[in-house]
Motif scaffolding. Sequence first.
Motif, PDB file in Angstrom:
ATOM      1  N   PRO A 116     -23.420  29.545  31.180  1.00  0.00           N
ATOM      2  CA  PRO A 116     -22.059  29.887  30.733  1.00  0.00           C
ATOM      3  C   PRO A 116     -21.307  28.690  30.152  1.00  0.00           C
ATOM      4  O   PRO A 116     -20.445  28.857  29.297  1.00  0.00           O
ATOM      5  CB  PRO A 116     -21.387  30.383  32.018  1.00  0.00           C
ATOM      6  N   LEU A 117     -21.647  27.489  30.601  1.00  0.00           N
ATOM      7  CA  LEU A 117     -20.932  26.293  30.132  1.00  0.00           C
ATOM      8  C   LEU A 117     -21.089  26.056  28.633  1.00  0.00           C
ATOM      9  O   LEU A 117     -20.321  25.302  28.033  1.00  0.00           O
ATOM     10  CB  LEU A 117     -21.376  25.065  30.917  1.00  0.00           C
ATOM     11  N   MET A 118     -22.083  26.675  28.023  1.00  0.00           N
ATOM     12  CA  MET A 118     -22.279  26.489  26.585  1.00  0.00           C
ATOM     13  C   MET A 118     -21.062  26.933  25.782  1.00  0.00           C
ATOM     14  O   MET A 118     -20.834  26.449  24.672  1.00  0.00           O
ATOM     15  CB  MET A 118     -23.507  27.280  26.115  1.00  0.00           C
ATOM     16  N   GLU A 119     -20.296  27.874  26.336  1.00  0.00           N
ATOM     17  CA  GLU A 119     -19.137  28.396  25.620  1.00  0.00           C
ATOM     18  C   GLU A 119     -17.815  27.963  26.251  1.00  0.00           C
ATOM     19  O   GLU A 119     -16.799  28.635  26.093  1.00  0.00           O
ATOM     20  CB  GLU A 119     -19.210  29.931  25.566  1.00  0.00           C
ATOM     21  N   THR A 120     -17.829  26.853  27.002  1.00  0.00           N
ATOM     22  CA  THR A 120     -16.603  26.349  27.619  1.00  0.00           C
ATOM     23  C   THR A 120     -16.358  24.910  27.168  1.00  0.00           C
ATOM     24  O   THR A 120     -17.238  24.266  26.591  1.00  0.00           O
ATOM     25  CB  THR A 120     -16.690  26.396  29.157  1.00  0.00           C
ATOM     26  N   SER A 121     -15.164  24.421  27.462  1.00  0.00           N
ATOM     27  CA  SER A 121     -14.818  23.044  27.089  1.00  0.00           C
ATOM     28  C   SER A 121     -13.788  22.503  28.068  1.00  0.00           C
ATOM     29  O   SER A 121     -13.339  23.212  28.973  1.00  0.00           O
ATOM     30  CB  SER A 121     -14.263  23.008  25.656  1.00  0.00           C
ATOM     31  N   ARG A 126     -16.515  20.214  32.266  1.00  0.00           N
ATOM     32  CA  ARG A 126     -16.939  19.081  33.096  1.00  0.00           C
ATOM     33  C   ARG A 126     -17.308  19.539  34.509  1.00  0.00           C
ATOM     34  O   ARG A 126     -18.270  19.032  35.090  1.00  0.00           O
ATOM     35  CB  ARG A 126     -15.838  18.024  33.125  1.00  0.00           C
ATOM     36  N   VAL A 127     -16.561  20.489  35.031  1.00  0.00           N
ATOM     37  CA  VAL A 127     -16.868  21.030  36.358  1.00  0.00           C
ATOM     38  C   VAL A 127     -18.221  21.744  36.348  1.00  0.00           C
ATOM     39  O   VAL A 127     -19.067  21.536  37.229  1.00  0.00           O
ATOM     40  CB  VAL A 127     -15.759  22.000  36.820  1.00  0.00           C
ATOM     41  N   LEU A 128     -18.444  22.565  35.315  1.00  0.00           N
ATOM     42  CA  LEU A 128     -19.713  23.299  35.225  1.00  0.00           C
ATOM     43  C   LEU A 128     -20.895  22.358  34.991  1.00  0.00           C
ATOM     44  O   LEU A 128     -21.995  22.590  35.510  1.00  0.00           O
ATOM     45  CB  LEU A 128     -19.632  24.347  34.119  1.00  0.00           C
ATOM     46  N   ASN A 129     -20.692  21.301  34.221  1.00  0.00           N
ATOM     47  CA  ASN A 129     -21.743  20.294  34.052  1.00  0.00           C
ATOM     48  C   ASN A 129     -22.125  19.689  35.393  1.00  0.00           C
ATOM     49  O   ASN A 129     -23.317  19.496  35.696  1.00  0.00           O
ATOM     50  CB  ASN A 129     -21.255  19.174  33.121  1.00  0.00           C
ATOM     51  N   LEU A 130     -21.112  19.362  36.188  1.00  0.00           N
ATOM     52  CA  LEU A 130     -21.355  18.778  37.501  1.00  0.00           C
ATOM     53  C   LEU A 130     -22.117  19.739  38.400  1.00  0.00           C
ATOM     54  O   LEU A 130     -23.028  19.333  39.136  1.00  0.00           O
ATOM     55  CB  LEU A 130     -20.021  18.391  38.152  1.00  0.00           C
TER      56      LEU A 130
END
Length: 398
Positions: A116-121, A126-130
């Motif tokens: 899902p992080l592919m479509e967030t910023s 950063r939270v989803l990357n972590l």
Amino acid sequence: MAKLFRITTVPVSVEKLLGKQLTFMNQFYEVTAISSDKEDLERVGQELGVKTKAIEMTRKITPIQDLKSLWQMYCYLKKEKPGIVHTHTPKAGLIGMIAAKLAGTKVRLHTVAGLPLMETSGVKRRVLNLVEKLTYACATKVYPNSYGLKDFILKEKFCPPHKLKVIGNGSTNGIDTAYFDPALFSPQQKKEIRQQWQLEDGDFVWIFVGRLVKDKGINELVAAFRQLTEELNDSENKNSTIDNRRNRAPKLLLVGPLEPELDPLLPETLREMEHNKNILTVGYQKDVRPYLAAADALIFPSYREGFPNVVMQAGAMELPSIVTNINGCNEIVKNNENGMIISIKNKDQIYNALLRLMANLSLYNKMKSQAREYIVQHYDQKLIWNAILAEYRELTNK
């Protein structure tokens, strides 16, 4: 017999994402499916013939509930001592992998079937990357279910290359090509299905299967389809610029649930879906095969995927597919061979692809003739199941 725990956030993922793979694995391991919603999970477990354990998890960012879920998961794993813990979906991956590492489980596996992080910023990204980095750090092996997804994970440096592996040609579960087989539906049955939804014999039926949300490209699809139907209607009493149309009226069959609380559609999209008589919205369907059998082609303009089952299902049912140029989709579909590949978030390209495939009968027949063969050769379910089983055996022997 060693214990194998397969964990997802919600039971529908156990049912639809994994399904009879768990029944197959139960011949070699003592399988337990872990997910939320005890009642629904137990129903799925009974259908698949495997044990279940309900631990409540949410799909959203809910720190207090997540800590509670983590504690319950840790206690259960510590007590049961499984030989393998294999997680799916982001929240189940985070909770399951941390709990398994804390509980001392030796073989900790996580399958990545979309991010899902592919479509967030921003902060959320950063939270989803972590979250992904933490999940992968606790896993002993990470399985992206497509090569494009593997490349993305490496590019983002979520984990070292030695932890990553794509099993087979990709996909989490493959496709049951004996179940998704157009030969199971006679011409009369297909006619009856079309009549049920007031589809004429001459209609060209586009089908979309999936959640009716923004990230699946529904806003662009509905806008493009509106343009297509308006222009075709305008051309009926004029010299049509659409050659070889053969008087086939386009219809759009939307199969799947709305999720307004997670990823809502634009108000104008919802209005068009409600008022355009050529758009048929039939909601969630447990068995999508009759709808695929009644359709002529799949349109799947998603923004992001792991390895989409519906594109494999449609191909197995002899449907050409129009898909976006994203990982998974661009591995299942070979452009102008078994379907067409277009850019994401591009209404004009959706419109042109819809029109081209409707208008060009020879191209359509060529793609249709190659659709099923490609899926059978590359993604038959038994190939994937046996590859996963071999992976389990290799890791446990080590």
